[in-house]
Design an enzyme around this catalytic site. Structure first.
Site, PDB file in Angstrom:
ATOM      1  N   LYS A 111     -12.794   8.945 -42.665  1.00  0.00           N
ATOM      2  CA  LYS A 111     -13.645   9.540 -41.484  1.00  0.00           C
ATOM      3  C   LYS A 111     -12.577   9.894 -40.599  1.00  0.00           C
ATOM      4  O   LYS A 111     -12.762  10.681 -39.595  1.00  0.00           O
ATOM      5  CB  LYS A 111     -14.145   7.790 -40.934  1.00  0.00           C
ATOM      6  CG  LYS A 111     -15.194   7.339 -41.689  1.00  0.00           C
ATOM      7  CD  LYS A 111     -15.634   5.990 -41.271  1.00  0.00           C
ATOM      8  CE  LYS A 111     -16.755   5.396 -42.109  1.00  0.00           C
ATOM      9  NZ  LYS A 111     -16.922   3.949 -42.068  1.00  0.00           N
ATOM     10  N   GLN A 127     -15.142  -1.537 -39.087  1.00  0.00           N
ATOM     11  CA  GLN A 127     -15.232  -1.335 -40.415  1.00  0.00           C
ATOM     12  C   GLN A 127     -15.706  -2.626 -41.232  1.00  0.00           C
ATOM     13  O   GLN A 127     -14.913  -3.536 -40.937  1.00  0.00           O
ATOM     14  CB  GLN A 127     -14.002  -0.632 -40.993  1.00  0.00           C
ATOM     15  CG  GLN A 127     -14.272  -0.201 -42.645  1.00  0.00           C
ATOM     16  CD  GLN A 127     -15.283   0.877 -42.981  1.00  0.00           C
ATOM     17  OE1 GLN A 127     -15.278   1.853 -42.228  1.00  0.00           O
ATOM     18  NE2 GLN A 127     -15.995   0.588 -44.054  1.00  0.00           N
ATOM     19  N   ASP A 152     -22.340   3.552 -35.514  1.00  0.00           N
ATOM     20  CA  ASP A 152     -22.548   3.374 -36.689  1.00  0.00           C
ATOM     21  C   ASP A 152     -24.141   2.849 -36.715  1.00  0.00           C
ATOM     22  O   ASP A 152     -24.574   2.744 -37.766  1.00  0.00           O
ATOM     23  CB  ASP A 152     -21.987   2.034 -37.137  1.00  0.00           C
ATOM     24  CG  ASP A 152     -20.782   2.447 -38.321  1.00  0.00           C
ATOM     25  OD1 ASP A 152     -20.891   3.363 -38.741  1.00  0.00           O
ATOM     26  OD2 ASP A 152     -19.907   1.458 -38.321  1.00  0.00           O
TER      27      ASP A 152
END
Ligand code: NAD
Length: 294
Positions: A54, A98, A121
């Protein structure tokens, strides 16, 4: 049947190049770069790889990005306090944490602490709720990437029977929601199969489209699908392979070699859904930036 590959790698590269052009224009006109912060807790090797990918994609697109690497032993309170300070920082557009987090930290509490305007997200309950209602919001990156792939390849989804394997909050459930929505792609009749479903093959055999997201290597076999099916393989599973220097290789949830000859379209692993997930994250971050600039 001649099977066509849904090339996520090429599609993702095209999207990322479009984003890069937009960012260059913004910067040329004196604007600041879109920015993403990723929080990584602990040393989970898969998580480290995902975050590194990412970070690399952000740099290539011209985004400002930062990874906050935290010890496995950080307390929930310390993590929440960091999220709170990032929420307040007006120079940061997107924030991702994450997953998975260490067991002593409540994942739901952490996700809920993210300001929904930075929830790129799409995991926050507000984002999930808006998605359910069909309102404009940040969509979770993996299902969003799959929708983009279906759209760019002009796959006909209207009235099709789609079987989604897996009911996780980040892939299976939102995928089923998006495919059943009114629109293109969308308008599918969706069946969700999961670990308690009896006789999964009886569903997959009738499917026009299958999205496999269960995390079991090579689960979907040739005798479970009909001729002409569109197969989207979300799985990323590491299996032992002594012919490789690394000692392992990545495979999906689909037994590609036996299933592909029966498909009209299929995504490979790697090079299918994975790269699309990254492209969607960048699209969401740009969206967060643009929403703020209005
Ligand atoms: P998860 O473990 O949260 O959920 C797995 C789902 O599969 C569950 O809903 C469970 O009910 C179902 N399941 C388990 N065993 C089953 C069985 N025998 N039959 C039917 N259903 C069964 O997983 P997840 O986070 O949704 O991820 C699924 C897979 O996708 C994993 O391999 C993961 O690595 C991969 N993944 C890939 C990407 C990407 O960008 N390509 C993103 C997220 C996840």
């Amino acid at each position: 049947m001649k099977c066509k590959i849904l090339d996520g790698k090429a599609t993702s590269a095209a999207i990322r190049s479009e984003i890069k052009d937009k960012v260059e224009t913004i910067v040329k006109n004196g604007g600041r770069r879109p920015s993403l912060v990723a929080i990584l807790v602990g040393n989970n090797p898969a998580s480290r790889t995902y975050v590194a990918n990412k970070e690399k994609a952000c740099a290539e697109a011209g985004f400002a990005s930062e990874v906050k690497r935290l010890s496995e032993n950080i307390t929930e309170e310390e993590l929440l306090s960091l999220i709170c300070s990032i929420n307040k920082d007006t120079n940061i557009d997107g924030l991702i944490v994450q997953l998975p987090l260490p067991k002593h930290i409540d994942e739901h509490k952490v996700i809920a602490a993210i300001n929904p305007i930075k929830d790129v997200d799409g995991f926050h309950p507000v984002s999930a709720g808006r998605m359910m209602l069909g309102e404009d919001t940040f969509l979770p990156a993996t299902p969003m990437g799959i929708m983009t792939l279906l759209e760019r390849y002009e796959i006909d989804t209207k009235g099709k029977h789609c079987v989604v394997l897996g009911r996780s909050n980040i892939v299976g459930r939102p995928m089923a929601n998006l495919l059943s929505r009114k629109g293109t792609p969308g308008d599918c009749t969706v069946t969700i199969c999961h670990s308690r479903t009896k006789d999964i093959a009886s569903y997959t055999k009738t499917a026009d489209i299958i999205v496999a997201a269960i995390g079991i290597p090579l689960f979907l076999k040739e005798d479970m699908v009909k001729e002409g099916v569109v197969v989207i393989d979300v799985g990323i599973n590491s299996v032992e392979d002594n012919t490789r220097k690394s000692g392992y290789r990545l495979v999906g949830d689909v037994d590609y070699d036996s299933v592909a000859p029966k498909c009209s379209y299929i995504t490979p692993v790697p090079g299918g859904v994975g790269p699309m997930t990254i492209a969607s994250l960048l699209q969401n971050t740009l969206k967060a930036y643009e929403a703020k600039a209005l």
